[in-house]
Design a protein around this motif. Structure first.
Motif, mmCIF file in Angstrom:
data_model
loop_
_atom_site.group_PDB
_atom_site.id
_atom_site.type_symbol
_atom_site.label_atom_id
_atom_site.label_comp_id
_atom_site.label_asym_id
_atom_site.label_seq_id
_atom_site.Cartn_x
_atom_site.Cartn_y
_atom_site.Cartn_z
ATOM 1 N N LYS A 326 14.676 -2.622 30.223
ATOM 2 C CA LYS A 326 15.000 -3.602 31.237
ATOM 3 C C LYS A 326 16.195 -3.083 32.031
ATOM 4 N N ALA A 327 16.324 -3.569 33.258
ATOM 5 C CA ALA A 327 17.396 -3.073 34.112
ATOM 6 C C ALA A 327 17.834 -4.157 35.083
ATOM 7 N N LEU A 328 19.013 -3.937 35.658
ATOM 8 C CA LEU A 328 19.579 -4.847 36.655
ATOM 9 C C LEU A 328 19.522 -4.179 38.018
ATOM 10 N N TYR A 337 17.148 -9.032 37.289
ATOM 11 C CA TYR A 337 17.163 -8.381 35.981
ATOM 12 C C TYR A 337 15.800 -8.528 35.307
ATOM 13 N N GLY A 338 15.340 -7.449 34.685
ATOM 14 C CA GLY A 338 14.091 -7.537 33.946
ATOM 15 C C GLY A 338 13.408 -6.185 33.812
ATOM 16 N N HIS A 339 12.128 -6.215 33.452
ATOM 17 C CA HIS A 339 11.366 -4.984 33.229
ATOM 18 C C HIS A 339 10.984 -4.306 34.543
ATOM 19 N N ILE A 340 10.704 -5.105 35.577
ATOM 20 C CA ILE A 340 10.282 -4.517 36.851
ATOM 21 C C ILE A 340 11.360 -3.613 37.453
ATOM 22 N N PRO A 341 12.651 -4.034 37.487
ATOM 23 C CA PRO A 341 13.671 -3.096 37.967
ATOM 24 C C PRO A 341 13.718 -1.800 37.159
#
Length: 354
Positions: A326-328, A337-341
């Motif tokens: 996960k990323a911001l 924030y989440g898996h898509i970023p």
């Protein structure tokens, strides 16, 4: 025959080597000088620390790229770059140039002497790679405390990556100001919640005054550590730029064409742009400088003066690894924030390394 010297194996020069491999220069001798055969991509460092990427996935083999490009490869330390003599003075001797390109990066500010192998500064990145390898061999981490000093983007990323990768008893993050102060308010709040949710103790407005073999001294408090990593900002590399205009931190001043002298170009974190002297040291700027460096070098070698100018983007993208894929995502006032970023970041990073 003109002699083009590339001082440093930074990401800008990696691009040049790739270009020269596809389209060799005619009538030009090219020499690259670097002190390390691997160039690590900082954008994938947190993912490597977490265990998502292996070392080879985030490192360029500079020697192999130079050989593929037909470029002379010299592995040695650069001590002085002399503008008047048109020379790079190294531990292996003096190399003269007709045109010079500098891409030497930065080094960590080192305000404290570290006396233990369990304590390390972030840069050069090879230090962080060695720190991870040390942790991989360690035992009893469940009884150990990790302290990270520095709450900028790189410090936060490393904190979250180390927490995700290793089962420390405690993880503390100390920062002299606000966490991720260059991000928007929503992103800073997300990071505070994320650190708390992951059991990381965040101490903001906590200025470190000293470090010894057992503890970090911050104000009236002493924080004991078993492992310590410091992301305390950066400064220029230990090279004497003789005859060049430099800042107090030994960054080389360049104009909008990335020129430090009539026959000398420079780019990346090692430079300060005269028109944008407060521009942050961030990889997003260096990535956009690299094609301009290539164009302007080709024009200079051809004796032409229609050079391109570099203008930094006002709102730049930051994607911070948060652990667990996960990323911001932070840009301007937008925060996500989440898996898509993380997927976006992974795609960008893997594409860059091709």
């Amino acid at each position: 025959m003109k002699h083009l010297v590339l001082a440093g194996g930074g990401h800008g020069h990696i691009l040049l080597l790739k270009k020269f491999a596809k389209k060799p220069l005619c009538g030009v001798e090219v020499t690259l000088i670097t002190d390390y055969p691997k160039q690590y991509y900082s954008g994938m460092l947190a993912g490597y620390v977490e265990g998502i990427y292996c070392e080879e996935e985030m490192a360029f083999d500079v020697r192999a790229l130079a050989e593929a490009a037909g470029v002379n490869y010299i592995e040695t330390d650069i001590r002085t770059i002399d503008r008047e003599k048109n020379a790079v003075i190294t531990d292996s001797g003096e190399i003269t140039y007709d045109i010079l390109s500098m891409n030497l990066g930065v080094r960590s500010q080192e305000p404290f002497l570290l006396e233990r192998r369990e304590a390390s500064y972030v840069k050069p990145i090879a230090r962080t790679v060695a720190f991870k390898k040390q942790l991989n061999k360690a035992s009893g981490l469940k009884e150990k405390r990790l302290v990270i000093v520095g709450g900028g983007a790189s410090g936060v990323e490393l904190t979250l990556a180390l927490k995700a990768a290793y089962d420390f008893r405690e993880v503390l993050l100390l920062t002299s100001g606000e966490v991720a102060k260059n991000m928007n308010t929503a992103s800073r709040e997300r990071l505070r919640r994320l650190l708390k949710d992951k059991g990381i103790d965040l101490y903001e407005s906590t200025t470190v005054r000293g470090v010894d073999r057992e503890k970090v001294q911050a104000g009236d408090e002493a924080y004991a550590y078993d492992y310590l990593i410091l992301s305390t900002g950066f400064t220029g590399v230990e090279v004497e730029y003789k005859g060049f205009d430099v800042t107090e931190s030994n960054y080389v001043y360049v104009d909008s064409h990335l020129k430090a002298a009539p026959n000398v170009f420079a780019m990346g974190d090692m430079v300060t742009l005269k028109d944008w002297p407060r521009l942050p040291k961030a990889g997003v700027f260096a990535i956009r400088q690299a094609p301009i460096l290539y164009h302007n070098l080709m024009k200079a070698l051809a004796g032409e003066d229609d050079l391109r100018s570099y203008t930094p983007q006002e709102n730049y993208l930051q994607i911070i690894n948060g652990g667990g894929k996960k990323a911001l995502f932070n840009r301007g006032s937008f925060s996500l924030y989440g898996h898509i970023p993380w997927l976006i970041k992974d795609m960008i990073d893997r594409r860059y390394m091709k």
